[in-house]
Design a protein around this motif. Sequence first.
Motif, mmCIF file in Angstrom:
data_model
loop_
_atom_site.group_PDB
_atom_site.id
_atom_site.type_symbol
_atom_site.label_atom_id
_atom_site.label_comp_id
_atom_site.label_asym_id
_atom_site.label_seq_id
_atom_site.Cartn_x
_atom_site.Cartn_y
_atom_site.Cartn_z
ATOM 1 N N GLY A 90 28.770 25.545 -14.064
ATOM 2 C CA GLY A 90 27.307 26.783 -14.372
ATOM 3 C C GLY A 90 26.661 25.677 -15.153
ATOM 4 N N ILE A 91 27.544 25.423 -16.181
ATOM 5 C CA ILE A 91 26.567 24.238 -17.261
ATOM 6 C C ILE A 91 26.056 23.041 -16.679
ATOM 7 C CG2 ILE A 91 26.642 23.420 -19.617
ATOM 8 C CD1 ILE A 91 28.564 25.634 -20.843
ATOM 9 N N VAL A 92 27.256 23.068 -16.725
ATOM 10 C CA VAL A 92 26.692 21.081 -15.281
ATOM 11 C C VAL A 92 25.121 21.812 -14.530
ATOM 12 C CG1 VAL A 92 27.334 19.147 -14.163
ATOM 13 C CG2 VAL A 92 28.448 20.116 -15.823
ATOM 14 N N GLN A 93 25.242 22.846 -13.747
ATOM 15 C CA GLN A 93 24.725 22.837 -12.625
ATOM 16 C C GLN A 93 22.836 22.831 -13.437
ATOM 17 O OE1 GLN A 93 24.756 22.101 -9.326
ATOM 18 N NE2 GLN A 93 26.821 21.256 -10.753
ATOM 19 N N ARG A 94 23.075 24.057 -14.657
ATOM 20 C CA ARG A 94 21.698 23.884 -14.704
ATOM 21 C C ARG A 94 21.205 23.322 -15.720
ATOM 22 N NH1 ARG A 94 24.864 28.775 -15.504
ATOM 23 N NH2 ARG A 94 25.937 28.559 -16.980
ATOM 24 N N THR A 95 21.690 22.288 -16.659
ATOM 25 C CA THR A 95 21.478 20.854 -17.347
ATOM 26 C C THR A 95 21.010 20.001 -16.090
ATOM 27 O OG1 THR A 95 22.824 21.258 -18.477
ATOM 28 C CG2 THR A 95 22.339 19.245 -18.780
ATOM 29 N N ARG A 96 21.754 19.998 -14.822
ATOM 30 C CA ARG A 96 21.599 19.204 -13.768
ATOM 31 C C ARG A 96 20.238 19.109 -13.189
ATOM 32 N NH1 ARG A 96 24.341 18.243 -8.496
ATOM 33 N NH2 ARG A 96 23.622 16.117 -7.564
ATOM 34 N N ARG A 97 19.356 20.613 -13.364
ATOM 35 C CA ARG A 97 18.129 21.095 -12.869
ATOM 36 C C ARG A 97 16.747 20.644 -14.121
ATOM 37 N NH1 ARG A 97 19.649 26.603 -12.767
ATOM 38 N NH2 ARG A 97 20.965 26.411 -11.091
ATOM 39 N N CYS A 98 17.021 20.010 -15.353
ATOM 40 C CA CYS A 98 16.755 19.195 -16.416
ATOM 41 C C CYS A 98 15.606 17.773 -15.504
ATOM 42 C CB CYS A 98 17.159 18.956 -18.088
ATOM 43 S SG CYS A 98 17.126 20.658 -17.788
ATOM 44 N N LEU A 99 16.958 17.317 -14.966
ATOM 45 C CA LEU A 99 16.254 15.652 -14.402
ATOM 46 C C LEU A 99 15.342 15.786 -13.553
ATOM 47 C CD1 LEU A 99 20.448 14.602 -13.403
ATOM 48 C CD2 LEU A 99 18.627 13.386 -15.074
ATOM 49 N N PRO A 100 14.636 15.203 -13.103
ATOM 50 C CA PRO A 100 13.308 15.319 -12.487
ATOM 51 C C PRO A 100 14.135 14.736 -11.074
ATOM 52 C CG PRO A 100 13.031 14.681 -14.175
ATOM 53 C CD PRO A 100 14.408 14.504 -14.494
ATOM 54 N N GLU A 101 13.477 14.921 -10.095
ATOM 55 C CA GLU A 101 13.963 14.127 -8.817
ATOM 56 C C GLU A 101 13.740 13.006 -8.617
ATOM 57 O OE1 GLU A 101 12.558 15.556 -4.469
ATOM 58 O OE2 GLU A 101 12.268 17.255 -5.334
ATOM 59 N N GLY A 102 14.941 11.782 -8.139
ATOM 60 C CA GLY A 102 14.691 10.287 -8.589
ATOM 61 C C GLY A 102 15.740 10.125 -9.578
ATOM 62 N N ASN A 103 16.457 10.616 -10.024
ATOM 63 C CA ASN A 103 17.913 10.112 -10.682
ATOM 64 C C ASN A 103 18.638 10.475 -9.682
ATOM 65 O OD1 ASN A 103 16.425 9.812 -13.160
ATOM 66 N ND2 ASN A 103 15.271 11.283 -13.070
ATOM 67 N N ALA A 104 20.182 9.878 -10.342
ATOM 68 C CA ALA A 104 21.241 9.732 -9.082
ATOM 69 C C ALA A 104 22.271 10.593 -10.524
ATOM 70 C CB ALA A 104 21.445 9.405 -8.403
ATOM 71 N N LEU A 105 23.040 11.713 -10.110
ATOM 72 C CA LEU A 105 23.449 12.875 -10.729
ATOM 73 C C LEU A 105 25.191 11.798 -10.500
ATOM 74 C CD1 LEU A 105 24.984 14.025 -13.850
ATOM 75 C CD2 LEU A 105 25.038 16.273 -11.422
ATOM 76 N N VAL A 106 25.602 10.948 -11.221
ATOM 77 C CA VAL A 106 27.284 10.605 -10.899
ATOM 78 C C VAL A 106 28.016 10.702 -11.472
ATOM 79 C CG1 VAL A 106 25.498 8.244 -10.605
ATOM 80 C CG2 VAL A 106 27.009 8.637 -12.656
ATOM 81 N N GLY A 107 28.219 11.763 -12.167
ATOM 82 C CA GLY A 107 29.555 12.490 -12.559
ATOM 83 C C GLY A 107 28.847 13.366 -13.890
#
Length: 173
Positions: A90-107
């Motif tokens: 859940g922490i990772v998913q909420r933090t992931r939302r801080c990344l603008p589109e066009g970036n790739a979460l690789v892990g």
Amino acid sequence: MSYAIVYSSRTGNTRMLAEALRAALPPQACVYFGPPDGAALAADRLYVGFWTDKGICDADTAAFLSKLAGKEVFLFGTAGFGGAPEYFEGIVQRTRRCLPEGNALVGAYMCQGKMPAAVRARYERMLASPSPAPNLRELLDNFDRAASHPDGADLERLIRAVTPTFNIRQEDK
């Protein structure tokens, strides 16, 4: 592929993870190591570490993530509460939302981290109150479990999580 290790660490827990990454990854490909800074944007991939504040990355990390464009990102962090993979996810998913589109979460990787002694003292004061919350004993137990983290096993798991995502091109060797 160039990389940067960016981290925000209030208690030293996340810095410990960042230093383990620095020791494990090829030094010649590292363009930046340290707190959130524009210099890290020169890297192809960013390993971004954070401490957890109210179930998401800290404000400095959130602000840094919001500036990224076209980057590969590996998130890593520490949280005082732990034990449940769902909580970390859940922490990772909420933090992931801080990344603008066009970036790739690789892990991503999360582990428990020790908390300041002031937190335990606050719990103890609350426990001594006339009507303590029913979950205070759980909070104290969690505090005590967290005291040894991140430990060697946590650092090894981080390196295992990162290693498959890191490809060194021939010219980087």
